[in-house]
Design a protein around this motif. Structure first.
Motif, PDB file in Angstrom:
ATOM      1  N   TYR A 152      61.227  96.869 -84.481  1.00 44.26           N
ATOM      2  CA  TYR A 152      61.460  95.455 -84.787  1.00 44.26           C
ATOM      3  C   TYR A 152      61.830  95.242 -86.256  1.00 44.26           C
ATOM      4  O   TYR A 152      62.540  94.284 -86.596  1.00 44.26           O
ATOM      5  N   LYS A 153      61.356  96.131 -87.121  1.00 44.18           N
ATOM      6  CA  LYS A 153      61.675  96.009 -88.546  1.00 44.18           C
ATOM      7  C   LYS A 153      63.176  96.112 -88.776  1.00 44.18           C
ATOM      8  O   LYS A 153      63.736  95.469 -89.684  1.00 44.18           O
ATOM      9  N   ARG A 154      63.845  96.928 -87.938  1.00 46.31           N
ATOM     10  CA  ARG A 154      65.300  97.066 -88.050  1.00 46.31           C
ATOM     11  C   ARG A 154      66.023  95.751 -87.744  1.00 46.31           C
ATOM     12  O   ARG A 154      67.176  95.573 -88.121  1.00 46.31           O
ATOM     13  N   MET A 155      65.334  94.850 -87.039  1.00 52.84           N
ATOM     14  CA  MET A 155      65.932  93.557 -86.696  1.00 52.84           C
ATOM     15  C   MET A 155      65.324  92.442 -87.550  1.00 52.84           C
ATOM     16  O   MET A 155      65.427  91.266 -87.198  1.00 52.84           O
ATOM     17  N   ASP A 156      64.649  92.849 -88.622  1.00 51.05           N
ATOM     18  CA  ASP A 156      64.045  91.896 -89.567  1.00 51.05           C
ATOM     19  C   ASP A 156      62.975  91.026 -88.916  1.00 51.05           C
ATOM     20  O   ASP A 156      62.813  89.845 -89.259  1.00 51.05           O
ATOM     21  N   VAL A 157      62.238  91.610 -87.981  1.00 52.74           N
ATOM     22  CA  VAL A 157      61.114  90.911 -87.357  1.00 52.74           C
ATOM     23  C   VAL A 157      59.833  91.393 -88.026  1.00 52.74           C
ATOM     24  O   VAL A 157      59.556  92.588 -88.074  1.00 52.74           O
ATOM     25  N   ASP A 158      59.053  90.457 -88.543  1.00 52.28           N
ATOM     26  CA  ASP A 158      57.811  90.804 -89.225  1.00 52.28           C
ATOM     27  C   ASP A 158      56.764  91.266 -88.214  1.00 52.28           C
ATOM     28  O   ASP A 158      56.675  90.725 -87.114  1.00 52.28           O
ATOM     29  N   ALA A 159      55.952  92.262 -88.602  1.00 52.96           N
ATOM     30  CA  ALA A 159      54.922  92.803 -87.713  1.00 52.96           C
ATOM     31  C   ALA A 159      53.935  91.727 -87.282  1.00 52.96           C
ATOM     32  O   ALA A 159      53.392  91.774 -86.169  1.00 52.96           O
ATOM     33  N   ALA A 160      53.700  90.729 -88.128  1.00 49.24           N
ATOM     34  CA  ALA A 160      52.754  89.658 -87.799  1.00 49.24           C
ATOM     35  C   ALA A 160      53.254  88.771 -86.663  1.00 49.24           C
ATOM     36  O   ALA A 160      52.473  88.055 -86.036  1.00 49.24           O
ATOM     37  N   ASP A 161      54.576  88.816 -86.414  1.00 46.89           N
ATOM     38  CA  ASP A 161      55.159  87.981 -85.357  1.00 46.89           C
ATOM     39  C   ASP A 161      55.252  88.695 -84.016  1.00 46.89           C
ATOM     40  O   ASP A 161      55.808  88.156 -83.055  1.00 46.89           O
ATOM     41  N   ILE A 162      54.706  89.917 -83.939  1.00 42.93           N
ATOM     42  CA  ILE A 162      54.786  90.699 -82.701  1.00 42.93           C
ATOM     43  C   ILE A 162      53.518  90.497 -81.877  1.00 42.93           C
ATOM     44  O   ILE A 162      52.407  90.734 -82.351  1.00 42.93           O
ATOM     45  N   GLU A 163      53.689  90.059 -80.647  1.00 43.63           N
ATOM     46  CA  GLU A 163      52.571  89.928 -79.707  1.00 43.63           C
ATOM     47  C   GLU A 163      52.427  91.235 -78.929  1.00 43.63           C
ATOM     48  O   GLU A 163      53.381  91.740 -78.359  1.00 43.63           O
ATOM     49  N   ASP A 164      51.221  91.772 -78.908  1.00 39.86           N
ATOM     50  CA  ASP A 164      50.952  93.070 -78.289  1.00 39.86           C
ATOM     51  C   ASP A 164      50.156  92.867 -77.003  1.00 39.86           C
ATOM     52  O   ASP A 164      49.036  92.355 -77.026  1.00 39.86           O
ATOM     53  N   ILE A 165      50.758  93.245 -75.867  1.00 43.49           N
ATOM     54  CA  ILE A 165      50.070  93.190 -74.574  1.00 43.49           C
ATOM     55  C   ILE A 165      49.993  94.628 -74.058  1.00 43.49           C
ATOM     56  O   ILE A 165      51.000  95.192 -73.618  1.00 43.49           O
ATOM     57  N   SER A 166      48.816  95.212 -74.130  1.00 44.12           N
ATOM     58  CA  SER A 166      48.695  96.639 -73.821  1.00 44.12           C
ATOM     59  C   SER A 166      48.110  96.889 -72.447  1.00 44.12           C
ATOM     60  O   SER A 166      47.139  96.249 -72.032  1.00 44.12           O
ATOM     61  N   TYR A 167      48.703  97.849 -71.740  1.00 46.13           N
ATOM     62  CA  TYR A 167      48.195  98.373 -70.485  1.00 46.13           C
ATOM     63  C   TYR A 167      47.778  99.821 -70.740  1.00 46.13           C
ATOM     64  O   TYR A 167      48.121 100.406 -71.778  1.00 46.13           O
ATOM     65  N   PRO A 168      47.062 100.442 -69.796  1.00 49.60           N
ATOM     66  CA  PRO A 168      46.643 101.834 -70.020  1.00 49.60           C
ATOM     67  C   PRO A 168      47.804 102.805 -70.199  1.00 49.60           C
ATOM     68  O   PRO A 168      47.678 103.800 -70.906  1.00 49.60           O
ATOM     69  N   ASP A 169      48.947 102.532 -69.559  1.00 46.54           N
ATOM     70  CA  ASP A 169      50.059 103.479 -69.599  1.00 46.54           C
ATOM     71  C   ASP A 169      51.293 102.968 -70.334  1.00 46.54           C
ATOM     72  O   ASP A 169      52.279 103.679 -70.455  1.00 46.54           O
ATOM     73  N   GLN A 170      51.255 101.724 -70.813  1.00 45.55           N
ATOM     74  CA  GLN A 170      52.409 101.204 -71.536  1.00 45.55           C
ATOM     75  C   GLN A 170      52.010 100.038 -72.430  1.00 45.55           C
ATOM     76  O   GLN A 170      50.989  99.386 -72.209  1.00 45.55           O
TER      77      GLN A 170
END
Length: 463
Positions: free
Chosen positions: A264-282
Motif C-alpha cells: 500500500y505504501k507504493r500507492m501512497d496509502v498510510d499504514a494507519a488507514d489500513i483495516e486488517d481483517i485476519s483469518y487463520p489462513d489469510q
C-alpha cells in the motif's frame, strides 16, 4: 470463519435469546399470579433454582434455533450425507482451521443441552432419557434444515451433537457424583470429555510431527468401482522414481502485515488507514480513504488478490493494451514479470501470464498472474498466484502402476452424487505437483481421463 465472527454470532443470538426469555418470563409471571394464584387459587410455588434453569434452557434453545436456521437463508446448500465420519476425513485431508471449527462447534453446541437437561428433571439423570431426547432434537434440526433448504442433513452432525450432549451430561453427572459419592466414581462420567481432549491432542500432535502436510485431493469416500467400465490408452510403468519435493514460502501474520504495508505504501496509502481483517489462513487488508482498495493475502504461499474499487467509477472501463505497457503499470505494485512467461489475452483489458512448473536450479516456479488494465491507464485488478518454491529434498514416489491401482480401488476424488460413475477412460498419466496443508509442493500423479463423457484430471498422491 474467524473467532470474532463466531463470538459475534453468539452475541447476536444471545441478545435475541435474552429478549425472548424476558418476554416469555413476563407472560409466565402474569399467568402464574393472575390466572393460577388469583383466579384458580393455586397453592404450589416455583423454586427459584428451577425457574433459573428454565430461563437458561429457554435462552439456549432460542440461541440454537438462531444459529442453525436464522443465521442462514433458505436454499443454503440443501443436501444429504449419510457417510459417517466423512467430515472428519475431509477435515484431516485439508487440515484447515475452518473445517476443525465446524466439527468442534457442532460438538460444543449440544454440551449445554447435556448439562442443563439432567438438572431440570431428576428423571433426566438417567443417560437414556437425556441422550434420547438429544438424539430426537438433533434429528429434528437436521430434518427441518433439509426440508426447508436451510442446511444439509449430515450424519456427522448428528454424531457430533450427540457427542456434545453426552459430554455435557457427563459433566453434570460427574459433579453430582463427586458431591454424593466422591471423586473416584465420577471419572466414568468425565470420560467422554477426557477422551475427546486426548484424541484431539493426539491428532494435532501426530499432524505436527509428520514431515509433510495432508492433501485435500485425497478422497473422503471411496468411489464405487464395481460396475464401472474402465479402459486405458496407456501402459503403466511399474518402476518407482525419485523426484524433488518443494516448499512454498509461508508467512506469519506479522510478515503478511509487513507485505500489505509495503504494497500500500507504493500507492501512497498510510499504514494507519489500513483495516486488517485476519483469518487463520489469510489476511484481508482494506483501505477506505479517498480511494478504496482491497488486498487478500494467503499466508500459506504468499499468493494475493488486489482490487482498486475506482474500477466502478463512472466512465472507467477495461481497455486493451500491449504487454510492455501492462508490465510497466505493474511495476508500481512491485510486480516484475520475467521474459519466459507465457502471455495471453483473457478478455477486454484482462491479460494473463502463465508458467508451468519451470525448474531453475533448486527452485520451481509455477502459477499465473492476471491483471486488468483500464482506460485511465492504470491496473485496478491483480490476481497473483505466481509462486516460487524451494527444493527441500528428493523423495521416492509410487510407480505409475501403483498409482493406477489406487484408481482401481476407488481411492480418488470426484464430484458425483453417491460417488458413483459408469465409465472411465484414462488417456495419459504424468507427474504433477499439489500444495499440501503445510505448504509443501508434493508430487502427485495426474491421470488425464474421460469420466462419464466429461474430461477430467484425476489426481492421486505420489508419495
Amino acid at each position: 470463519m474467524r473467532l470474532e465472527e463466531i463470538v459475534g454470532i453468539v452475541r447476536e443470538y444471545f441478545s435475541l435469546a435474552l429478549l425472548a426469555v424476558i418476554t416469555l418470563g413476563i407472560i409466565l409471571i402474569l399467568i402464574y399470579f393472575i390466572v393460577y394464584k388469583t383466579i384458580l387459587k393455586g397453592k404450589k410455588s416455583v423454586s427459584k433454582k428451577r425457574l433459573l434453569l428454565l430461563v437458561m434452557f429457554s435462552g439456549y434453545v432460542i440461541m440454537v434455533v438462531g444459529v442453525t436456521f436464522l443465521n442462514r437463508g433458505p436454499t443454503y446448500n440443501a443436501g444429504m450425507d449419510f457417510s459417517l465420519f466423512s467430515s472428519y476425513r475431509e477435515t484431516w485431508n485439508s487440515f484447515s482451521v475452518r473445517h476443525w471449527q465446524f466439527i468442534y462447534l457442532n460438538i460444543f453446541m449440544f454440551v449445554p443441552f447435556g448439562i442443563l437437561f439432567p438438572l431440570l428433571q431428576p428423571r433426566f439423570r438417567k443417560a437414556i432419557w437425556t441422550i434420547g431426547v438429544a438424539g430426537l432434537c438433533t434429528l429434528s434440526i437436521e430434518s427441518v434444515q433439509l426440508i426447508t433448504g436451510y442446511g444439509n442433513f449430515v450424519v456427522d452432525d448428528l454424531f457430533n451433537n450427540l457427542l456434545g450432549a453426552i459430554i455435557g451430561y457427563g459433566i453434570t453427572m460427574g459433579f453430582i457424583t463427586i458431591k454424593e459419592k466422591g471423586i473416584k466414581p465420577s471419572f466414568f462420567y468425565f470420560s467422554p470429555l477426557l477422551l475427546v481432549i486426548i484424541l484431539s491432542i493426539s491428532v494435532f500432535t501426530y499432524y505436527h510431527l509428520k514431515e509433510f502436510g495432508n492433501l485435500s485431493i485425497v478422497a473422503n469416500n471411496k468411489v464405487n468401482m464395481k460396475e464401472v467400465t474402465l479402459t486405458s490408452d496407456v501402459e503403466f510403468n511399474a518402476k518407482k522414481a525419485t523426484i524433488p519435493i518443494y516448499k512454498a514460502p509461508s508467512y506469519t501474520k506479522a510478515e503478511a502485515d509487513a507485505f500489505a504495508e509495503t504494497f500500500y505504501k507504493r500507492m501512497d496509502v498510510d499504514a494507519a488507514d489500513i483495516e486488517d481483517i485476519s483469518y487463520p489462513d489469510q489476511g484481508i487488508y482494506r483501505s477506505s480513504g479517498e480511494k478504496s482498495y482491497d488486498l487478500w493475502f494467503q499466508f500459506l504461499d504468499g499468493g494475493y488478490s488486489f482490487t482498486d474499487f475506482s474500477s466502478h467509477d463512472e466512465g472507467i472501463v477495461p481497455k486493451d493494451t500491449d504487454e510492455e505497457s501492462l508490465k510497466e503499470s505493474l511495476l508500481k505494485f512491485g510486480v516484475d514479470i520475467q521474459k519466459d512467461f507465457y502471455f495471453q489475452r483473457v478478455d477486454t483489458g484482462s491479460y494473463e501470464w502463465i508458467i508451468d512448473k519451470k525448474v531453475s536450479g533448486n527452485q520451481l516456479i509455477d502459477g499465473s498472474l492476471t491483471a486488468t488494465y483500464y482506460n485511465d491507464h492504470t491496473v485496478k485488478q491483480i490476481e497473483n498466484q505466481l509462486i516460487t518454491y524451494d527444493k527441500i529434498k528428493d523423495v521416492q514416489i509410487k510407480s505409475e502402476q501403483e498409482a493406477f491401482g489406487e484408481i482401481l480401488e476407488g481411492n480418488f476424488q470426484i464430484l458425483s452424487e453417491n460417488n458413483r460413475i459408469d465409465t472411465l477412460q484414462v488417456h495419459k498419466v504424468r507427474v504433477s505437483y499439489y500444495l499440501d496443508s503445510k505448504g509443501y509442493f508434493q508430487p502427485v500423479y495426474a491421470f488425464q481421463s474421460t469420466l462419464d463423457g466429461s474430461n477430467m484430471t484425476i489426481l492421486v498422491p505420489a508419495i
